[in-house]
Design a protein around this motif. Sequence first.
Motif, PDB file in Angstrom:
ATOM      1  N   PHE A   1       0.825  -1.203   0.000  1.00  0.00           N
ATOM      2  CA  PHE A   1       0.000   0.000   0.000  1.00  0.00           C
ATOM      3  C   PHE A   1       0.861   1.256   0.000  1.00  0.00           C
ATOM      4  O   PHE A   1       0.645   2.166  -0.783  1.00  0.00           O
ATOM      5  CB  PHE A   1      -0.945   0.027   1.207  1.00  0.00           C
ATOM      6  N   GLU A   2       1.849   1.284   0.880  1.00  0.00           N
ATOM      7  CA  GLU A   2       2.683   2.482   1.016  1.00  0.00           C
ATOM      8  C   GLU A   2       3.487   2.742  -0.256  1.00  0.00           C
ATOM      9  O   GLU A   2       3.608   3.888  -0.693  1.00  0.00           O
ATOM     10  CB  GLU A   2       3.618   2.357   2.226  1.00  0.00           C
TER      11      GLU A   2
ATOM     12  N   GLN B   1       1.187   4.164  -2.866  1.00  0.00           N
ATOM     13  CA  GLN B   1       0.794   5.522  -2.500  1.00  0.00           C
ATOM     14  C   GLN B   1       1.942   6.495  -2.754  1.00  0.00           C
ATOM     15  O   GLN B   1       1.715   7.613  -3.215  1.00  0.00           O
ATOM     16  CB  GLN B   1       0.326   5.569  -1.046  1.00  0.00           C
ATOM     17  N   GLN B   2       3.171   6.089  -2.481  1.00  0.00           N
ATOM     18  CA  GLN B   2       4.325   6.943  -2.751  1.00  0.00           C
ATOM     19  C   GLN B   2       4.478   7.192  -4.242  1.00  0.00           C
ATOM     20  O   GLN B   2       4.752   8.317  -4.664  1.00  0.00           O
ATOM     21  CB  GLN B   2       5.602   6.319  -2.193  1.00  0.00           C
TER      22      GLN B   2
ATOM     23  N   ARG C   1       1.798   9.662  -5.272  1.00  0.00           N
ATOM     24  CA  ARG C   1       2.128  11.026  -4.832  1.00  0.00           C
ATOM     25  C   ARG C   1       3.201  11.639  -5.712  1.00  0.00           C
ATOM     26  O   ARG C   1       3.152  12.825  -6.035  1.00  0.00           O
ATOM     27  CB  ARG C   1       2.564  11.025  -3.369  1.00  0.00           C
TER      28      ARG C   1
ATOM     29  N   ALA D   1      -3.734  11.195  -6.146  1.00  0.00           N
ATOM     30  CA  ALA D   1      -4.216  10.801  -4.823  1.00  0.00           C
ATOM     31  C   ALA D   1      -5.047   9.539  -4.986  1.00  0.00           C
ATOM     32  O   ALA D   1      -6.012   9.519  -5.743  1.00  0.00           O
ATOM     33  CB  ALA D   1      -5.049  11.909  -4.197  1.00  0.00           C
ATOM     34  N   LEU D   2      -4.636   8.482  -4.311  1.00  0.00           N
ATOM     35  CA  LEU D   2      -5.378   7.231  -4.344  1.00  0.00           C
ATOM     36  C   LEU D   2      -6.370   7.196  -3.193  1.00  0.00           C
ATOM     37  O   LEU D   2      -6.153   7.835  -2.159  1.00  0.00           O
ATOM     38  CB  LEU D   2      -4.422   6.042  -4.210  1.00  0.00           C
TER      39      LEU D   2
ATOM     40  N   ALA E   1      -8.155   5.486   0.029  1.00  0.00           N
ATOM     41  CA  ALA E   1      -7.536   4.769   1.145  1.00  0.00           C
ATOM     42  C   ALA E   1      -7.609   3.266   0.905  1.00  0.00           C
ATOM     43  O   ALA E   1      -8.611   2.762   0.397  1.00  0.00           O
ATOM     44  CB  ALA E   1      -8.249   5.118   2.446  1.00  0.00           C
TER      45      ALA E   1
ATOM     46  N   ALA F   1      -5.104   0.994  -8.227  1.00  0.00           N
ATOM     47  CA  ALA F   1      -3.973   1.922  -8.054  1.00  0.00           C
ATOM     48  C   ALA F   1      -3.026   1.843  -9.246  1.00  0.00           C
ATOM     49  O   ALA F   1      -2.591   2.869  -9.774  1.00  0.00           O
ATOM     50  CB  ALA F   1      -3.230   1.602  -6.759  1.00  0.00           C
TER      51      ALA F   1
END
Length: 60
Positions: free
Chosen positions: A2-3, A6-7, A10, A15-16, A18, A50
């Motif tokens: 996930f992280e 998300q990085q 970004r 913006a994904l 949650a 994502a």
Amino acid sequence: MFEVLQQQARAQGLALRAPPPEPTTCCGRGCNGCVWEGYLDAAEYWRQEALLQIDPVNFE
């Protein structure tokens, strides 16, 4: 996972939504239809969504 995704999002100014929250109601008995099975399905759906947002060219 996930992280990392998300990085990457970004870094591209995206913006994904949650990611799904981990279940808190597992009894640990390996039930058929365990809450973890639903979580893993939701996590995979989130990952695919994502990836489509981050790099749609590779999925066309």
